[in-house]
Design an enzyme around this catalytic site. Structure first.
Site, PDB file in Angstrom:
ATOM      1  N   GLU A  43       0.857  -1.204   0.000  1.00 46.48           N
ATOM      2  CA  GLU A  43       0.000   0.000   0.000  1.00 46.48           C
ATOM      3  C   GLU A  43       0.888   1.247   0.000  1.00 46.48           C
ATOM      4  OE1 GLU A  43      -2.850   0.385   3.256  1.00 46.48           O
ATOM      5  OE2 GLU A  43      -2.729   2.567   3.062  1.00 46.48           O
ATOM      6  N   ARG A  47       0.649  10.359   0.796  1.00 46.54           N
ATOM      7  CA  ARG A  47       1.077  11.328   1.807  1.00 46.54           C
ATOM      8  C   ARG A  47       2.263  12.129   1.313  1.00 46.54           C
ATOM      9  NH1 ARG A  47       0.726   7.349   7.144  1.00 46.54           N
ATOM     10  NH2 ARG A  47      -1.252   6.459   6.469  1.00 46.54           N
ATOM     11  N   THR A  71      -4.478   6.176   2.026  1.00 50.17           N
ATOM     12  CA  THR A  71      -4.628   7.569   2.461  1.00 50.17           C
ATOM     13  C   THR A  71      -5.412   8.367   1.408  1.00 50.17           C
ATOM     14  OG1 THR A  71      -2.442   7.302   3.505  1.00 50.17           O
ATOM     15  CG2 THR A  71      -3.457   9.452   3.703  1.00 50.17           C
ATOM     16  N   LYS A 131     -10.962  -1.283   6.825  1.00 48.80           N
ATOM     17  CA  LYS A 131      -9.693  -1.058   7.531  1.00 48.80           C
ATOM     18  C   LYS A 131     -10.037  -0.599   8.952  1.00 48.80           C
ATOM     19  CE  LYS A 131      -6.239   2.696   7.354  1.00 48.80           C
ATOM     20  NZ  LYS A 131      -4.837   2.619   6.921  1.00 48.80           N
TER      21      LYS A 131
HETATM   22  C1  3PG Z   1      -1.917   3.483   8.066  1.00 49.02           C
HETATM   23  O1  3PG Z   1      -2.236   4.401   7.341  1.00 49.02           O
HETATM   24  O2  3PG Z   1      -2.365   2.356   7.916  1.00 49.02           O
HETATM   25  C2  3PG Z   1      -1.069   3.764   9.232  1.00 49.02           C
HETATM   26  O3  3PG Z   1      -0.397   4.955   9.138  1.00 49.02           O
HETATM   27  C3  3PG Z   1      -0.141   2.675   9.585  1.00 49.02           C
HETATM   28  O4  3PG Z   1       0.127   2.880  10.919  1.00 49.02           O
HETATM   29  P1  3PG Z   1       1.542   2.579  11.575  1.00 49.02           P
HETATM   30  O5  3PG Z   1       2.469   3.629  11.038  1.00 49.02           O
HETATM   31  O6  3PG Z   1       1.343   2.730  13.057  1.00 49.02           O
HETATM   32  O7  3PG Z   1       1.951   1.184  11.180  1.00 49.02           O
END
Ligand code: 3PG
Length: 210
Positions: A43, A47, A71, A131
């Site tokens: 994924e 960002r 995102t 999710k």
């Molecule tokens: C996401 O978008 O899934 C998260 O930012 C992942 O979270 P993590 O950085 O705590 O693994």
């Protein structure tokens, strides 16, 4: 309305590295390292300025990877992600407009939810895979266990705060079809192009999946 499911895309371990990428060349090297370590579901998060170009580069140059975009927080992101070659789509939350944009792409989509009400709304939009985010802040494995009897037809991909030592317990939950996170791609290792380290982290994660 229903969308195609994410789960049939999974051919290897049920772990999805969540990637924050700045350079298409690095994206390709990183994706190759993750694939070499056994992880194919990647994924790329929207960002960074370069996220779409990075996803496109992975889709073109690392055919073993199944690349998605995450995102996605604005309706216009969905067509952009599809045009970049994304095979699945992920958002940290859900709105009516995002739901419509997701349906319009015809791609598997995981809307983010953190509560039962949000999961019910996402289900009403036709999304039976969701999710669970931010997973550890929202109650982690006990929260997922608590939701199971209430949402018997919904399954989750928890992300947010997950680390290697939690993988086995979380993946054992019947309402969890996969999990994801950034712990596999530490920012300093990516910046310093330590691809061997990332391959090792991927291999260690792969070994945790039954
Ligand atoms: C996401 O978008 O899934 C998260 O930012 C992942 O979270 P993590 O950085 O705590 O693994």
């Amino acid at each position: 309305m229903t969308t195609p499911l994410f789960e049939p895309l999974i051919t290897g371990p049920r772990i999805v590295p969540v990637l924050v990428l700045d350079q298409p060349e690095d994206a390709v090297s990183l994706a190759r390292a993750l694939v070499a370590g056994g992880l194919r579901m990647l994924e790329v998060t929207l960002r960074t300025e370069a996220a779409l170009a990075c996803a496109e580069a992975i889709a073109a140059k690392v055919p073993e990877a199944v690349v998605g975009l995450g995102t996605l927080t604005r309706p216009e992101h969905f067509a952009q992600a599809r045009d970049a070659g994304a095979r699945f789509l992920v958002s940290p939350g859900l709105t009516d407009k995002l739901a419509q944009a997701a349906h319009d792409t015809g791609l598997p989509y995981l809307p983010g939810i953190a509560t039962v009400s949000e999961a019910l709304i996402a289900r009403e939009h036709g999304f039976l895979e969701q999710k669970f985010f931010p997973a550890m802040l929202s109650g982690g494995a006990p929260a997922l266990k608590g939701m199971a009897p209430l949402l018997q037809d919904v399954r989750f991909c928890p992300t947010g705060g997950i680390r290697a030592e939690m993988v086995t317990e979380i993946l054992a939950l019947p309402n969890v079809f996969a999990l994801g996170g950034t712990w596999l791609t530490p920012a300093d290792a990516v910046r310093e192009k330590r691809w061997d380290e990332i391959e090792r982290l991927a291999r260690e994660a792969t070994a945790l999946v039954p």
